[in-house]
Write a protein that holds these residues in place. Structure first.
Motif, PDB file in Angstrom:
ATOM      1  N   GLU A  25       0.650  -1.713  -0.026  1.00 29.63           N
ATOM      2  CA  GLU A  25       0.609   0.063   0.060  1.00 29.63           C
ATOM      3  C   GLU A  25       1.033   1.226   0.089  1.00 29.63           C
ATOM      4  N   THR A  26       0.606   1.595  -0.921  1.00 37.61           N
ATOM      5  CA  THR A  26       1.700   3.409  -1.269  1.00 37.61           C
ATOM      6  C   THR A  26       1.786   3.378  -2.753  1.00 37.61           C
ATOM      7  N   THR A  27       2.206   4.908  -2.857  1.00 40.05           N
ATOM      8  CA  THR A  27       1.592   5.582  -3.849  1.00 40.05           C
ATOM      9  C   THR A  27       2.500   6.472  -4.735  1.00 40.05           C
ATOM     10  N   SER A  59      20.953   9.349   0.413  1.00 37.04           N
ATOM     11  CA  SER A  59      19.667   8.915   0.861  1.00 37.04           C
ATOM     12  C   SER A  59      18.640   8.986   0.939  1.00 37.04           C
ATOM     13  N   ASN A  60      18.386  10.338   0.693  1.00 37.49           N
ATOM     14  CA  ASN A  60      16.867  11.226   0.502  1.00 37.49           C
ATOM     15  C   ASN A  60      17.078  12.364   0.559  1.00 37.49           C
ATOM     16  N   ALA A  61      16.546  12.562  -0.379  1.00 39.29           N
ATOM     17  CA  ALA A  61      16.324  14.314  -1.804  1.00 39.29           C
ATOM     18  C   ALA A  61      15.945  14.654  -0.178  1.00 39.29           C
ATOM     19  N   GLN A  64       7.257  12.403  -3.390  1.00 35.65           N
ATOM     20  CA  GLN A  64       7.366  13.638  -1.936  1.00 35.65           C
ATOM     21  C   GLN A  64       8.391  13.540  -1.065  1.00 35.65           C
ATOM     22  N   ARG A  65       7.889  12.444  -0.511  1.00 35.35           N
ATOM     23  CA  ARG A  65       9.362  12.439   0.920  1.00 35.35           C
ATOM     24  C   ARG A  65      10.402  11.752   0.700  1.00 35.35           C
ATOM     25  N   THR A  66      10.709  10.961  -0.595  1.00 35.61           N
ATOM     26  CA  THR A  66      12.160  10.628  -0.893  1.00 35.61           C
ATOM     27  C   THR A  66      12.517  11.401  -2.436  1.00 35.61           C
ATOM     28  N   GLY A 116       7.206  -4.023   5.535  1.00 32.50           N
ATOM     29  CA  GLY A 116       8.092  -3.183   4.893  1.00 32.50           C
ATOM     30  C   GLY A 116       8.540  -1.535   3.801  1.00 32.50           C
ATOM     31  N   ARG A 117       7.495  -1.283   4.637  1.00 33.27           N
ATOM     32  CA  ARG A 117       7.113   0.152   2.921  1.00 33.27           C
ATOM     33  C   ARG A 117       7.737   1.013   3.811  1.00 33.27           C
ATOM     34  N   GLY A 118       7.948   1.794   4.843  1.00 37.85           N
ATOM     35  CA  GLY A 118       8.896   2.706   5.210  1.00 37.85           C
ATOM     36  C   GLY A 118       9.929   2.366   4.489  1.00 37.85           C
ATOM     37  N   ASN A 141      14.061   2.504  11.639  1.00 39.31           N
ATOM     38  CA  ASN A 141      13.355   3.578  12.098  1.00 39.31           C
ATOM     39  C   ASN A 141      13.482   5.098  11.651  1.00 39.31           C
ATOM     40  N   GLY A 142      12.480   5.106  10.213  1.00 40.85           N
ATOM     41  CA  GLY A 142      12.746   6.223   9.303  1.00 40.85           C
ATOM     42  C   GLY A 142      12.745   7.375  10.335  1.00 40.85           C
ATOM     43  N   ARG A 143      11.854   7.896  11.519  1.00 42.52           N
ATOM     44  CA  ARG A 143      11.955   8.918  11.554  1.00 42.52           C
ATOM     45  C   ARG A 143      13.418   9.480  12.529  1.00 42.52           C
ATOM     46  N   GLU A 144      14.026   8.483  13.138  1.00 40.93           N
ATOM     47  CA  GLU A 144      15.734   9.070  13.859  1.00 40.93           C
ATOM     48  C   GLU A 144      16.639   8.370  12.913  1.00 40.93           C
ATOM     49  N   ALA A 156      28.253   0.461   7.001  1.00 36.67           N
ATOM     50  CA  ALA A 156      27.032   0.273   6.686  1.00 36.67           C
ATOM     51  C   ALA A 156      27.239   1.988   5.139  1.00 36.67           C
ATOM     52  N   CYS A 157      26.261   2.383   4.775  1.00 26.95           N
ATOM     53  CA  CYS A 157      26.716   3.277   3.610  1.00 26.95           C
ATOM     54  C   CYS A 157      27.351   4.388   3.990  1.00 26.95           C
ATOM     55  N   CYS A 158      28.424   3.801   4.418  1.00 25.67           N
ATOM     56  CA  CYS A 158      29.741   4.865   4.774  1.00 25.67           C
ATOM     57  C   CYS A 158      30.747   3.965   4.237  1.00 25.67           C
TER      58      CYS A 158
HETATM   59  N1  COA Z   1       3.719   4.581   1.393  1.00 28.35           N
HETATM   60  C1  COA Z   1       2.578   5.316   2.152  1.00 28.35           C
HETATM   61  N2  COA Z   1       2.603   5.373   2.950  1.00 28.35           N
HETATM   62  C2  COA Z   1       3.802   4.911   4.548  1.00 28.35           C
HETATM   63  C3  COA Z   1       5.234   4.786   3.807  1.00 28.35           C
HETATM   64  C4  COA Z   1       4.150   4.471   2.126  1.00 28.35           C
HETATM   65  N3  COA Z   1       5.849   3.800   1.747  1.00 28.35           N
HETATM   66  N4  COA Z   1       5.695   4.228   4.235  1.00 28.35           N
HETATM   67  C5  COA Z   1       5.252   5.185   5.270  1.00 28.35           C
HETATM   68  N5  COA Z   1       4.151   5.101   5.541  1.00 28.35           N
HETATM   69  C6  COA Z   1       3.202   5.620   6.737  1.00 28.35           C
HETATM   70  C7  COA Z   1       3.267   5.466   7.934  1.00 28.35           C
HETATM   71  O1  COA Z   1       2.682   3.548   7.564  1.00 28.35           O
HETATM   72  C8  COA Z   1       2.912   6.296   8.662  1.00 28.35           C
HETATM   73  O2  COA Z   1       0.979   6.215   8.391  1.00 28.35           O
HETATM   74  P1  COA Z   1       0.285   6.979  10.027  1.00 28.35           P
HETATM   75  O3  COA Z   1       0.548   8.539   9.956  1.00 28.35           O
HETATM   76  O4  COA Z   1      -0.815   6.056   9.894  1.00 28.35           O
HETATM   77  O5  COA Z   1       1.149   6.317  10.974  1.00 28.35           O
HETATM   78  C9  COA Z   1       3.334   7.512   8.229  1.00 28.35           C
HETATM   79  O6  COA Z   1       2.851   7.279   6.271  1.00 28.35           O
HETATM   80  C10 COA Z   1       4.234   7.920   8.349  1.00 28.35           C
HETATM   81  O7  COA Z   1       5.173   7.891   8.635  1.00 28.35           O
HETATM   82  P2  COA Z   1       7.123   8.323   8.634  1.00 28.35           P
HETATM   83  O8  COA Z   1       7.642   6.972   9.007  1.00 28.35           O
HETATM   84  O9  COA Z   1       7.074   8.736   9.861  1.00 28.35           O
HETATM   85  O10 COA Z   1       7.207   8.363   7.704  1.00 28.35           O
HETATM   86  P3  COA Z   1       8.229   9.522   7.318  1.00 28.35           P
HETATM   87  O11 COA Z   1       7.508  10.927   6.688  1.00 28.35           O
HETATM   88  O12 COA Z   1       9.696   9.512   8.669  1.00 28.35           O
HETATM   89  O13 COA Z   1       9.568   9.173   6.325  1.00 28.35           O
HETATM   90  C11 COA Z   1      11.231   7.867   5.452  1.00 28.35           C
HETATM   91  C12 COA Z   1       9.394   8.043   5.821  1.00 28.35           C
HETATM   92  C13 COA Z   1      11.801   6.365   5.138  1.00 28.35           C
HETATM   93  C14 COA Z   1      10.992   8.063   3.768  1.00 28.35           C
HETATM   94  C15 COA Z   1      11.331   9.246   5.869  1.00 28.35           C
HETATM   95  O14 COA Z   1      11.875   8.786   7.255  1.00 28.35           O
HETATM   96  C16 COA Z   1      13.466   9.130   6.092  1.00 28.35           C
HETATM   97  O15 COA Z   1      13.094   8.789   4.728  1.00 28.35           O
HETATM   98  N6  COA Z   1      14.381   8.679   7.041  1.00 28.35           N
HETATM   99  C17 COA Z   1      15.568   8.864   6.807  1.00 28.35           C
HETATM  100  C18 COA Z   1      15.898   7.313   6.062  1.00 28.35           C
HETATM  101  C19 COA Z   1      17.409   7.023   5.703  1.00 28.35           C
HETATM  102  O16 COA Z   1      17.782   7.621   5.093  1.00 28.35           O
HETATM  103  N7  COA Z   1      17.835   6.231   5.392  1.00 28.35           N
HETATM  104  C20 COA Z   1      19.487   5.691   5.230  1.00 28.35           C
HETATM  105  C21 COA Z   1      20.323   6.077   5.430  1.00 28.35           C
HETATM  106  S1  COA Z   1      21.349   5.109   5.164  1.00 28.35           S
END
Ligand code: COA
Length: 343
Positions: free
Chosen positions: A42-44, A272-274, A50-52, A169-171, A234-237, A128-130
């Motif tokens: 479940e994603t779009t 890692s993320n735009a 927009q997030r990445t 695992g979508r996050g 843990n994406g947020r952390e 890891a990524c480094c």
């Molecule tokens: N599609 C749709 N919805 C999604 C989703 C996806 N692929 N992944 C997560 N969601 C949902 C979550 O379930 C959550 O829903 P809820 O509010 O109903 O609980 C909501 O989106 C927000 O989730 P969250 O994890 O807080 O999203 P986010 O804004 O933090 O974005 C990442 C997620 C992974 C894009 C972001 O945290 C990120 O880029 N983190 C850094 C990761 C990174 O750089 N890692 C590599 C290091 S080398």
């Protein structure tokens, strides 16, 4: 004449420089687009973009015989060809990866054997990524110190193999793709060339924010129900860590070199993320052409990220001799590292 002869200290050997003599890369042909992910979880496309900033990633295909060591070997062959060198010229092969197939032998041994690097040393590094930035920092200093002349460094990960492509695992699965990039580092008589400032850091107390468990005992407390052999993040952390550390690291490296952000010609950063890349660009007021971005085409390729960017920039003729180029990365561990090169 009386007295002792004045002790004569032999002159210091001339200080060696280090240059990046060649680069190479290998992206597997198979792609995973956002539309493909929409069918699996479940994603779009809109949410991911927009997030990445990612549109598609590559993925090794085991049915075609592709794996971490095969694409690493191809990337290093490319770097050797670019440097106009033979594999037998290498003294050492370092592969930066978290995707090694077997605990023993190392991926580097498989790569050295495959390309015909004779009895060259071979060792994996896991940061890891480094990984590629750690490995080039170490390889550089081994050459600078006079112990080695030619070192092949590969950064490669095949994290598609540890993704959970379900909604659970979508996050994490939306971010990662597979790639290998490589560089050949060579000794040069020009001491001005090489790394002028570097940093390598870690915070092992925060490991649980990004990990790949192999055994039941690898899970942190509260991880009940999670699977072995899958990457958890843990994406947020990680986002908070990355935004802060990325900018602090650039500032620290510039400070160590006594330079300002404008002095550097290219920032070759882990993709890692735009949004994370954009935050650094804004903080240092960098023009877009100084901070390369290819995450839309390849996703986050972990150890492969920095060397693939480096190769794309070099092969487009955008990195030239004498320029200042900063390699910057952060990732699991948690780790963060930089190397500021005079090319
Ligand atoms: N599609 C749709 N919805 C999604 C989703 C996806 N692929 N992944 C997560 N969601 C949902 C979550 O379930 C959550 O829903 P809820 O509010 O109903 O609980 C909501 O989106 C927000 O989730 P969250 O994890 O807080 O999203 P986010 O804004 O933090 O974005 C990442 C997620 C992974 C894009 C972001 O945290 C990120 O880029 N983190 C850094 C990761 C990174 O750089 N890692 C590599 C290091 S080398």
């Amino acid at each position: 004449m009386t007295g002792r002869a004045a002790s004569v200290r032999p002159p210091d050997p001339p200080r060696r420089g280090v240059r990046i003599a060649g680069t190479g890369m290998l992206l597997p042909e198979d792609r995973i687009t956002n539309a493909d992910l929409e069918k699996l979880m479940e994603t779009t496309d809109e949410w991911i973009l927009q997030r990445t900033g990612i549109r598609e990633r590559r993925r090794v295909n085991p049915a075609k015989g592709e794996s971490c060591w095969t694409i690493s070997a191809q990337a290093l062959r490319g770097a050797l060809a670019d440097a106009k060198m033979d594999a037998a010229d290498l003294d050492l092969v370092i592969v930066a990866t978290v995707s090694t197939e077997q605990a023993c032998p190392s991926t580097a041994c498989r790569v050295a054997g495959e390309i015909g690097a004779g009895a060259a040393g071979a060792v994996d590094m896991n940061a890891a990524c480094c990984g590629f930035v750690y490995a080039t920092n170490v390889a550089h200093d081994l050459i600078r110190a006079g112990s080695y002349r030619n070192i092949g460094v590969v950064g490669c990960d095949t994290l598609s193999e540890v993704m959970d492509y379900s909604t659970e695992g979508r996050g994490t699965a939306i971010l990662f793709g597979d790639a290998a990039g490589a560089a050949v580092l060579r000794a040069t008589d020009d001491p001005s060339r090489g790394i002028i400032a570097q940093a390598m850091h870690s915070d092992g107390t925060s490991w649980r924010h990004l990990y790949i468990p192999r055994r039941a005992r690898d899970f942190p407390a509260g991880a009940e129900g999670k699977k072995l052999g899958v990457m958890y993040m843990n994406g947020r952390e990680v986002f908070k860590f990355a935004v802060t550390k990325f900018c602090d690291l650039i500032a620290q490296t510039l400070d160590r070199a006594g330079l300002t952000p404008d002095d550097v010609d290219h920032y070759v950063c882990h993709q890692s993320n735009a949004r994370i890349l954009e935050s650094a660009r804004e903080r240092f007021g960098l023009p877009q052409e100084k901070l390369y971005v290819n995450i839309d085409r390849v996703g986050n390729t972990s150890s492969g990220s920095v060397p693939v960017c480096l190769h794309e920039l070099r092969s487009a003729g955008r990195i030239r001799e004498g320029q200042l180029v900063m390699l910057v990365a952060f990732g699991g561990g948690l780790t963060w590292a930089s190397g500021l090169w005079r090319m």
